[in-house]
Design a protein around this motif. Structure first.
Motif, short mmCIF file in Angstrom:
data_model
loop_
_atom_site.label_atom_id
_atom_site.label_comp_id
_atom_site.label_asym_id
_atom_site.label_seq_id
_atom_site.Cartn_x
_atom_site.Cartn_y
_atom_site.Cartn_z
N ARG A 43 0.83 -1.21 0.00
CA ARG A 43 0.00 0.00 0.00
C ARG A 43 0.86 1.26 0.00
O ARG A 43 0.64 2.19 -0.78
CB ARG A 43 -0.90 -0.02 1.24
CG ARG A 43 -1.80 1.22 1.38
CD ARG A 43 -2.28 1.33 2.81
NE ARG A 43 -1.16 1.56 3.71
CZ ARG A 43 -1.12 1.15 4.99
NH1 ARG A 43 -2.13 0.46 5.48
NH2 ARG A 43 -0.07 1.42 5.74
N ILE A 47 1.01 4.16 -2.98
CA ILE A 47 0.72 5.55 -2.65
C ILE A 47 1.90 6.46 -3.02
O ILE A 47 1.72 7.58 -3.50
CB ILE A 47 0.35 5.69 -1.16
CG1 ILE A 47 -1.00 5.01 -0.88
CG2 ILE A 47 0.29 7.16 -0.75
CD1 ILE A 47 -1.37 4.94 0.58
N LYS A 51 0.40 9.89 -9.06
CA LYS A 51 -0.65 9.83 -10.08
C LYS A 51 -0.60 8.55 -10.91
O LYS A 51 -1.63 8.14 -11.47
CB LYS A 51 -0.57 11.05 -10.99
CG LYS A 51 -0.93 12.35 -10.29
CD LYS A 51 -0.88 13.52 -11.26
CE LYS A 51 -1.27 14.83 -10.57
NZ LYS A 51 -1.22 15.99 -11.50
N PRO A 54 -2.44 4.01 -10.02
CA PRO A 54 -3.38 3.02 -10.59
C PRO A 54 -2.74 2.14 -11.66
O PRO A 54 -3.00 0.94 -11.71
CB PRO A 54 -4.48 3.90 -11.18
CG PRO A 54 -4.47 5.14 -10.34
CD PRO A 54 -3.02 5.37 -10.02
N PHE A 57 -0.48 -0.28 -9.91
CA PHE A 57 -1.31 -1.28 -9.23
C PHE A 57 -1.80 -2.33 -10.23
O PHE A 57 -1.74 -3.53 -9.96
CB PHE A 57 -2.50 -0.58 -8.56
CG PHE A 57 -3.45 -1.53 -7.90
CD1 PHE A 57 -3.23 -1.96 -6.60
CD2 PHE A 57 -4.55 -2.03 -8.58
CE1 PHE A 57 -4.10 -2.85 -5.99
CE2 PHE A 57 -5.42 -2.92 -7.98
CZ PHE A 57 -5.19 -3.34 -6.68
N GLY A 79 -5.85 -2.76 -2.84
CA GLY A 79 -6.67 -2.03 -3.80
C GLY A 79 -7.89 -1.41 -3.14
O GLY A 79 -8.23 -0.25 -3.40
N ILE A 82 -6.72 1.50 -0.72
CA ILE A 82 -6.25 2.72 -1.37
C ILE A 82 -7.36 3.41 -2.17
O ILE A 82 -7.55 4.62 -2.09
CB ILE A 82 -5.06 2.43 -2.32
CG1 ILE A 82 -3.90 1.82 -1.54
CG2 ILE A 82 -4.60 3.70 -3.02
CD1 ILE A 82 -2.82 1.21 -2.43
N TYR A 83 -8.08 2.62 -2.95
CA TYR A 83 -8.99 3.21 -3.94
C TYR A 83 -10.47 3.04 -3.62
O TYR A 83 -11.32 3.59 -4.34
CB TYR A 83 -8.71 2.59 -5.32
CG TYR A 83 -7.30 2.81 -5.79
CD1 TYR A 83 -6.83 4.08 -6.10
CD2 TYR A 83 -6.41 1.74 -5.91
CE1 TYR A 83 -5.52 4.29 -6.52
CE2 TYR A 83 -5.11 1.93 -6.34
CZ TYR A 83 -4.67 3.21 -6.64
OH TYR A 83 -3.36 3.41 -7.05
N LEU A 87 -13.40 1.61 -7.54
CA LEU A 87 -12.16 1.70 -8.31
C LEU A 87 -11.22 0.53 -8.01
O LEU A 87 -10.55 0.01 -8.91
CB LEU A 87 -11.44 3.02 -8.01
CG LEU A 87 -12.04 4.27 -8.66
CD1 LEU A 87 -11.26 5.52 -8.26
CD2 LEU A 87 -12.07 4.14 -10.18
N GLY A 88 -11.17 0.10 -6.75
CA GLY A 88 -10.32 -1.03 -6.39
C GLY A 88 -10.73 -2.28 -7.14
O GLY A 88 -9.88 -3.03 -7.65
N TYR A 91 -9.80 -1.77 -11.00
CA TYR A 91 -8.37 -1.93 -11.29
C TYR A 91 -7.94 -3.39 -11.14
O TYR A 91 -7.16 -3.90 -11.94
CB TYR A 91 -7.55 -1.04 -10.36
CG TYR A 91 -7.77 0.44 -10.52
CD1 TYR A 91 -8.20 0.97 -11.73
CD2 TYR A 91 -7.55 1.33 -9.46
CE1 TYR A 91 -8.41 2.35 -11.88
CE2 TYR A 91 -7.74 2.69 -9.60
CZ TYR A 91 -8.18 3.20 -10.81
OH TYR A 91 -8.38 4.55 -10.95
N ALA A 188 -11.24 -2.03 1.89
CA ALA A 188 -11.95 -0.76 2.06
C ALA A 188 -12.53 -0.64 3.46
O ALA A 188 -12.52 0.44 4.06
CB ALA A 188 -13.06 -0.65 1.01
#
Length: 225
Positions: A43, A47, A51, A54, A57, A79, A82-83, A87-88, A91, A188
């Motif tokens: 993670r 991070i 930018k 993703p 990842f 995933g 972070i997102y 989105l996790g 991706y 999440a």
């Protein structure tokens, strides 16, 4: 230029491209494995890439699908952390499908002999028993769906069969998506400090994993008859 020469040139080009990817990958594989043994390490690394995080990842998820020793759970949990879930999951799914495509078409176009020789070993003998079975598609769905069963190797095995790519990828995404979503959701939930959801999903996944290990041999025997 005739069709056979075009096919030969395409294969040679793919081999050269593969070598350009594999050689540096092997050089950095220990560092990659070290990053993916810990959710926190992975993670923090993603991070730190800012930018392009993703893309990095997704690349890791591709590598995890192509190279079985990389732990997928770490990537999927990170995933979600972070997102978030939408989105996790996106991706993770994109990375899985791209990685599966590489493994599937590598076997079908170039690596058939290598994979055949690999699965002839005693450890993978059961895979050869089910390749030509009439229920191969059902077998794939069950093994992709149940946690604890060998999934990534079966992508290569599927490339040796006559299964149509569209059917294969349909089976893959329908069977894998629920558990990818579950892993991302746990990540999440940890980020949101929703520990009750984390516990519930983890217990369900853990039980499914244990049942998969217990009944793996019975499933293999059933579909190998």
């Amino acid at each position: 230029m005739d069709k056979s020469k075009k096919l030969l040139i395409s294969k040679i080009s793919l081999v050269i491209l593969g070598l350009l990817v594999i050689i540096p990958l092997l050089k950095h594989l220990p560092a990659i494995l070290e990053l993916t043994v810990s959710v926190d390490k992975f993670r923090d690394y993603i991070i730190s890439t800012g930018k392009i995080g993703p893309l990095i990842f997704i690349l890791f998820q591709i590598l995890q699908t192509v190279i079985a020793p990389i732990p997928g759970e770490v990537i999927q949990l990170a995933g979600g952390y972070i997102y978030g879930v939408p989105l996790g999951t996106l991706y993770t799914t994109v990375g899985m499908l791209v990685g599966a495509g590489i493994a599937f078409f590598f076997t079908r176009l170039l690596g058939g002999n290598f994979i055949e020789n690999l699965i002839k070993k005693k450890k993978f003998k059961w895979m050869t028993d089910i390749m030509g079975h009439k229920n191969f598609s059902i077998f794939l769905f069950i093994f992709f769906f149940i946690p604890g069963l060998p999934k990534d190797y079966l992508i290569y095995v599927a490339g040796l069969t006559t299964i149509k790519p569209l059917k294969f990828f349909g089976i893959l995404i329908v069977s894998r998506l629920p558990w990818l979503l579950a892993s991302v959701s746990v990540g999440a939930s940890v980020f949101e400090k929703n520990y009750m959801s984390t516990i519930i999903i983890s217990v369900i996944a853990g039980l499914a994993f244990i049942l998969g290990l217990i009944y793996k041999d019975k499933l293999v025997n059933k579909f190998s008859d």
